[in-house]
Motif scaffolding. Structure first.
Motif, PDB file in Angstrom:
ATOM      1  N   ASP B  30       0.804  -1.209   0.000  1.00 49.08           N
ATOM      2  CA  ASP B  30       0.000   0.000   0.000  1.00 49.08           C
ATOM      3  C   ASP B  30       0.848   1.275   0.000  1.00 49.08           C
ATOM      4  O   ASP B  30       0.296   2.385  -0.014  1.00 49.08           O
ATOM      5  N   THR B  31       2.151   1.131   0.055  1.00 52.01           N
ATOM      6  CA  THR B  31       3.041   2.285   0.155  1.00 52.01           C
ATOM      7  C   THR B  31       4.046   2.258  -1.002  1.00 52.01           C
ATOM      8  O   THR B  31       4.637   1.211  -1.264  1.00 52.01           O
ATOM      9  N   VAL B  32       4.174   3.378  -1.683  1.00 52.43           N
ATOM     10  CA  VAL B  32       5.164   3.470  -2.759  1.00 52.43           C
ATOM     11  C   VAL B  32       6.099   4.647  -2.500  1.00 52.43           C
ATOM     12  O   VAL B  32       5.712   5.635  -1.870  1.00 52.43           O
ATOM     13  N   TYR B  33       7.306   4.498  -2.972  1.00 51.91           N
ATOM     14  CA  TYR B  33       8.362   5.497  -2.768  1.00 51.91           C
ATOM     15  C   TYR B  33       9.047   5.744  -4.106  1.00 51.91           C
ATOM     16  O   TYR B  33       9.197   4.832  -4.909  1.00 51.91           O
ATOM     17  N   TRP B  34       9.515   6.963  -4.293  1.00 54.02           N
ATOM     18  CA  TRP B  34      10.307   7.300  -5.472  1.00 54.02           C
ATOM     19  C   TRP B  34      11.683   7.779  -5.022  1.00 54.02           C
ATOM     20  O   TRP B  34      11.804   8.574  -4.084  1.00 54.02           O
ATOM     21  N   TYR B  35      12.710   7.269  -5.709  1.00 58.99           N
ATOM     22  CA  TYR B  35      14.089   7.649  -5.445  1.00 58.99           C
ATOM     23  C   TYR B  35      14.767   8.034  -6.754  1.00 58.99           C
ATOM     24  O   TYR B  35      14.443   7.513  -7.816  1.00 58.99           O
ATOM     25  N   GLN B  36      15.747   8.920  -6.633  1.00 52.26           N
ATOM     26  CA  GLN B  36      16.569   9.325  -7.781  1.00 52.26           C
ATOM     27  C   GLN B  36      18.010   8.919  -7.493  1.00 52.26           C
ATOM     28  O   GLN B  36      18.518   9.163  -6.383  1.00 52.26           O
ATOM     29  N   GLN B  37      18.659   8.276  -8.458  1.00 49.53           N
ATOM     30  CA  GLN B  37      20.044   7.867  -8.280  1.00 49.53           C
ATOM     31  C   GLN B  37      20.891   8.388  -9.421  1.00 49.53           C
ATOM     32  O   GLN B  37      20.734   7.977 -10.574  1.00 49.53           O
ATOM     33  N   GLY B  38      21.799   9.310  -9.104  1.00 55.53           N
ATOM     34  CA  GLY B  38      22.736   9.815 -10.100  1.00 55.53           C
ATOM     35  C   GLY B  38      23.886   8.836 -10.271  1.00 55.53           C
ATOM     36  O   GLY B  38      24.073   7.924  -9.462  1.00 55.53           O
TER      37      GLY B  38
END
Lengths: 113, 112
Positions: B30-38
């Motif tokens: 029920d939980t989503v996360y967004w991450y950015q990886q350079g």
């Protein structure tokens, strides 16, 4: 903000050797996680630690949640070539940071056959 | 076992264009996360949603927005794209905010 210091940054070892890496923080974390990332892929969960002092194994991997809740280590025994990759520790603080993972800088592991 | 599905896997855009990344969480998560990886960096948290409501926000630019839909999938909308937005974007999902997050294989966004 919270930071995790992960060491070493990189390791070059021979197949069959044991490996140890660790993470430290100035802040307390409620959960420690260890992930492995291969090039072009997402991090894959290796081990999750929930209680201070907890020692957990997953095959050749062993990880511990530090008593102070500010550190964790990961050991890999009898390394094999497929252990190559980047290993990240990650901490989950809880409270107002509910759900947000803070990552260490990663340890690049190279295993020579 | 079903994993987190992200689409597209690769996306090439030009400066000032818009992009939409999609994430389909593990069933029942029920939980989503967004991450950015350079390149050569660790993943940086952008934003998360629990039960379709924003639950936490990190260093997400104002040009980006995201939402979680009734079927729990999530979309990250990016506008006025800049060269510095080139990165890997990961979505992760979990059952509640205190359970381990499982990551998708990411979308590689390249800005020309």
């Amino acid at each position: 903000g919270q930071q995790l210091n992960q060491s070493p940054q990189s390791m070059f070892i021979q197949e069959g050797e044991d490996v140890s890496m660790n993470c430290t923080s100035s802040s307390i974390f409620n959960t420690w996680l260890w992930y492995k990332q291969d090039p072009g892929e997402g991090p894959v969960l290796l081990i999750a630690l929930y209680k201070a002092g907890e020692l957990t194994s997953n095959g050749r991997l062993t990880a511990q949640f530090g008593i102070t809740r500010k550190d964790s280590f990961l050991n890999i025994s009898a390394s094999i070539p497929s252990d190559v990759g980047i290993y990240f520790c990650a901490g989950l603080a809880g409270g107002t940071s509910y759900g947000k993972l803070t990552f260490g800088q990663g340890t690049i592991l190279t295993v020579h056959p | 076992a079903a994993g987190v599905i992200q689409s597209p896997r690769h996306l090439i855009k030009e400066k000032r264009e818009t992009a939409t990344l999609k994430c389909y969480p593990i069933p029942r998560h029920d939980t989503v996360y967004w991450y950015q990886q350079g390149p050569g960096q660790d993943p940086q948290f952008l934003i998360s949603f629990y039960e379709k409501m924003q639950s936490d926000k990190g260093s997400i630019p104002d040009r980006f927005s995201a939402q979680q839909f009734s079927d729990y999938h999530s979309e990250l909308n990016m506008s006025s794209l800049e060269l510095g937005d080139s990165a890997l974007y990961f979505c992760a999902s979990s059952l509640g905010g205190s359970q381990p997050q499982h990551f998708g294989d990411g979308t590689r966004l390249s800005i020309l």
